[in-house]
Design a protein around this motif. Structure first.
Motif, PDB file in Angstrom:
ATOM      1  N   ALA A 173      73.442  -5.089 -44.315  1.00 52.87           N
ATOM      2  CA  ALA A 173      74.853  -4.723 -44.142  1.00 52.87           C
ATOM      3  C   ALA A 173      75.127  -4.119 -42.772  1.00 52.87           C
ATOM      4  O   ALA A 173      76.148  -4.398 -42.147  1.00 52.87           O
ATOM      5  N   VAL A 174      74.198  -3.285 -42.297  1.00 57.77           N
ATOM      6  CA  VAL A 174      74.471  -2.472 -41.119  1.00 57.77           C
ATOM      7  C   VAL A 174      73.920  -3.085 -39.832  1.00 57.77           C
ATOM      8  O   VAL A 174      74.613  -3.138 -38.806  1.00 57.77           O
ATOM      9  N   LEU A 175      72.677  -3.552 -39.854  1.00 56.43           N
ATOM     10  CA  LEU A 175      71.988  -3.877 -38.597  1.00 56.43           C
ATOM     11  C   LEU A 175      72.577  -5.071 -37.841  1.00 56.43           C
ATOM     12  O   LEU A 175      72.718  -4.987 -36.614  1.00 56.43           O
ATOM     13  N   PRO A 176      72.922  -6.196 -38.498  1.00 56.14           N
ATOM     14  CA  PRO A 176      73.486  -7.304 -37.708  1.00 56.14           C
ATOM     15  C   PRO A 176      74.761  -6.913 -36.959  1.00 56.14           C
ATOM     16  O   PRO A 176      74.888  -7.176 -35.759  1.00 56.14           O
ATOM     17  N   VAL A 177      75.687  -6.277 -37.669  1.00 59.35           N
ATOM     18  CA  VAL A 177      76.950  -5.884 -37.033  1.00 59.35           C
ATOM     19  C   VAL A 177      76.688  -4.852 -35.938  1.00 59.35           C
ATOM     20  O   VAL A 177      77.242  -4.921 -34.835  1.00 59.35           O
ATOM     21  N   LEU A 178      75.809  -3.874 -36.231  1.00 57.54           N
ATOM     22  CA  LEU A 178      75.525  -2.818 -35.266  1.00 57.54           C
ATOM     23  C   LEU A 178      74.888  -3.384 -34.004  1.00 57.54           C
ATOM     24  O   LEU A 178      75.301  -3.051 -32.882  1.00 57.54           O
ATOM     25  N   PHE A 179      73.905  -4.272 -34.159  1.00 58.79           N
ATOM     26  CA  PHE A 179      73.206  -4.778 -32.983  1.00 58.79           C
ATOM     27  C   PHE A 179      74.054  -5.768 -32.188  1.00 58.79           C
ATOM     28  O   PHE A 179      73.971  -5.805 -30.959  1.00 58.79           O
ATOM     29  N   VAL A 180      74.874  -6.555 -32.880  1.00 61.42           N
ATOM     30  CA  VAL A 180      75.784  -7.448 -32.147  1.00 61.42           C
ATOM     31  C   VAL A 180      76.780  -6.617 -31.333  1.00 61.42           C
ATOM     32  O   VAL A 180      77.094  -6.942 -30.181  1.00 61.42           O
ATOM     33  N   ALA A 181      77.257  -5.518 -31.909  1.00 59.72           N
ATOM     34  CA  ALA A 181      78.188  -4.647 -31.182  1.00 59.72           C
ATOM     35  C   ALA A 181      77.493  -3.991 -29.990  1.00 59.72           C
ATOM     36  O   ALA A 181      78.061  -3.908 -28.889  1.00 59.72           O
ATOM     37  N   MET A 196      75.047  -5.152 -28.300  1.00 58.82           N
ATOM     38  CA  MET A 196      74.738  -6.131 -27.249  1.00 58.82           C
ATOM     39  C   MET A 196      75.855  -6.246 -26.218  1.00 58.82           C
ATOM     40  O   MET A 196      75.635  -6.761 -25.117  1.00 58.82           O
ATOM     41  N   LEU A 197      77.044  -5.753 -26.538  1.00 61.89           N
ATOM     42  CA  LEU A 197      78.149  -5.764 -25.577  1.00 61.89           C
ATOM     43  C   LEU A 197      77.931  -4.748 -24.464  1.00 61.89           C
ATOM     44  O   LEU A 197      78.478  -4.886 -23.365  1.00 61.89           O
ATOM     45  N   VAL A 198      77.144  -3.699 -24.764  1.00 62.68           N
ATOM     46  CA  VAL A 198      76.968  -2.624 -23.780  1.00 62.68           C
ATOM     47  C   VAL A 198      75.505  -2.394 -23.404  1.00 62.68           C
ATOM     48  O   VAL A 198      75.217  -1.627 -22.477  1.00 62.68           O
ATOM     49  N   MET A 199      74.565  -3.045 -24.118  1.00 64.21           N
ATOM     50  CA  MET A 199      73.142  -2.841 -23.854  1.00 64.21           C
ATOM     51  C   MET A 199      72.429  -4.184 -23.757  1.00 64.21           C
ATOM     52  O   MET A 199      72.837  -5.160 -24.387  1.00 64.21           O
ATOM     53  N   ASP A 200      71.363  -4.219 -22.988  1.00 63.98           N
ATOM     54  CA  ASP A 200      70.550  -5.426 -22.879  1.00 63.98           C
ATOM     55  C   ASP A 200      69.837  -5.687 -24.205  1.00 63.98           C
ATOM     56  O   ASP A 200      69.339  -4.749 -24.853  1.00 63.98           O
ATOM     57  N   TRP A 201      69.743  -6.945 -24.597  1.00 69.59           N
ATOM     58  CA  TRP A 201      69.139  -7.271 -25.898  1.00 69.59           C
ATOM     59  C   TRP A 201      67.668  -6.860 -25.956  1.00 69.59           C
ATOM     60  O   TRP A 201      67.144  -6.524 -27.032  1.00 69.59           O
TER      61      TRP A 201
END
Length: 355
Positions: A99-107, A109-114
């Motif tokens: 529930a949390v990690l996909p949305v959190l990490f995609v968000a 990625m807008l401000v941090m390097d993958w």
């Protein structure tokens, strides 16, 4: 690359999963946490494409493979009367991550390097090792548990992995093990393509994922309670009927509402699938060798997650539309349900009476 790495991890799981019958969960769990951290760091730092299948293998083996396996084996072995509820509690971690990690990490990625995000994942995993050692310092070992009593399976005995593999019921369950893993993974793997086919933005489709996860968590808790009240033999033959409805709806849906209802039924099955199969292996084959048996079943499921995206992707390239595939997938789950009704219906007469 994804399919190759995942397939190899499924093969290794058959052997490695049996280690939970020998070693304490606190020790093997801590080792797997550290290995998962190394795998995440390798994904961040790997500079060459040809090592990618190896890194994917390591991530799939230590993550979805052994981490989940260790948790459910421990709960299935140590709980009897409340086994269903114990399994549903253990699986809450996986659902929370979905529930949390996909949305959190995609968000992020807008401000941090993958690559930095993978290093953060490595840090989270490695911090789990000492935490597990502390929390399970009073843990029972498989050997001590063997002396204190275990749950018997069919014919009032404990089945080994080889005996389970040769038993006809195991083969009746194979489609039910493969199906959810293969086609759930394929659905989420091809989510960008599905959004295009359905004339939706990718963001609109991803926004439905938390709803799907919430339904799966509710269904998981409900199924844990139902296992303890109604019993696994009565419930498990019907657990994949929501998948029939879900993929039929995905095939027909022309807008957001149809997809959302499809996610409701997909979430129902995901919740049921988190508890019922684990309880099934313990009740029908006993708990003495549950680690080795569950590892074999987990390998089939991991193999399904390797096959699903590959087969579906090739079919798309060959011109078989994803909506046509959804109809075939719904038909597959009708078949798997029929096999479970026949197999479990015949096998439940072999179960021992109440202790």
């Amino acid at each position: 690359m994804y399919s190759l790495g995942t397939t190899v991890s499924a093969a290794v799981m058959v052997w490695a999963g049996g280690l939970t019958d020998i070693f304490r969960v606190r020790r093997i769990g801590a080792i797997i946490f550290v290995a998962l951290a190394v795998s995440c760091a390798a994904m961040a730092l790997n500079p060459v494409w040809w090592l990618l299948p190896v890194v994917i293998f390591a991530l799939r083996f230590t993550g979805q493979g052994m981490s989940t396996h260790i948790a459910v084996v421990a709960m299935a072995r140590w709980f009897v009367a409340a086994r269903g509820r114990a399994l549903s509690v253990a699986k809450l971690g996986f659902s929370l991550g979905e529930a949390v990690l996909p949305v959190l990490f995609v968000a992020l990625m807008l401000v941090m390097d993958w690559r930095l995000l993978w290093l953060i994942a490595a840090l989270i995993a490695v911090l789990g090792a000492p935490l597990l050692l502390v929390l399970l310092r009073q843990e029972r070992t498989p050997q001590s548990h063997a002396k204190s009593g275990q749950s018997l399976g069919m014919e009032a005995r404990h089945w080994t992995r080889n005996q389970t593999f040769r038993h006809w019921l195991f083969w009746f369950m194979i489609p039910a093990l493969l199906g959810p893993s293969a086609f759930n993974t394929a659905f989420f793997f091809h989510q960008v393509h599905i959004a295009e086919v359905k004339a939706m933005s990718h963001v609109e489709l991803v926004a439905m994922f938390p709803f799907y996860t919430a339904i799966s968590i509710g269904a998981m808790i409900l199924s844990g309670w139902a296992i303890d009240l109604i019993g696994t033999p009565r419930l498990i033959p019907w657990m994949q009927l929501p998948m029939v409805v879900a993929f039929a709806l995905f095939a027909m849906a022309e807008g957001t509402l149809g997809m959302l209802v499809g996610f409701f039924f997909l979430g129902l099955n995901t919740g049921f699938n988190n508890t019922l199969p684990s309880a099934f292996w313990a009740e029908f084959y006993g708990t003495r060798h549950i680690g080795a048996i569950k590892a074999m079943a987990a390998a089939v499921m991991v193999l399904g997650s390797a096959i699903g995206p590959g087969v579906s992707g090739v079919a798309i390239d060959l011109g078989v539309g994803i909506e046509v595939q959804f109809w075939w997938i719904a038909g597959f789950f009708v078949l798997s349900t029929g096999l479970m009704v026949l197999g479990v219906g015949r096998a439940k007469g072999l179960l021992p009476g109440p202790a």
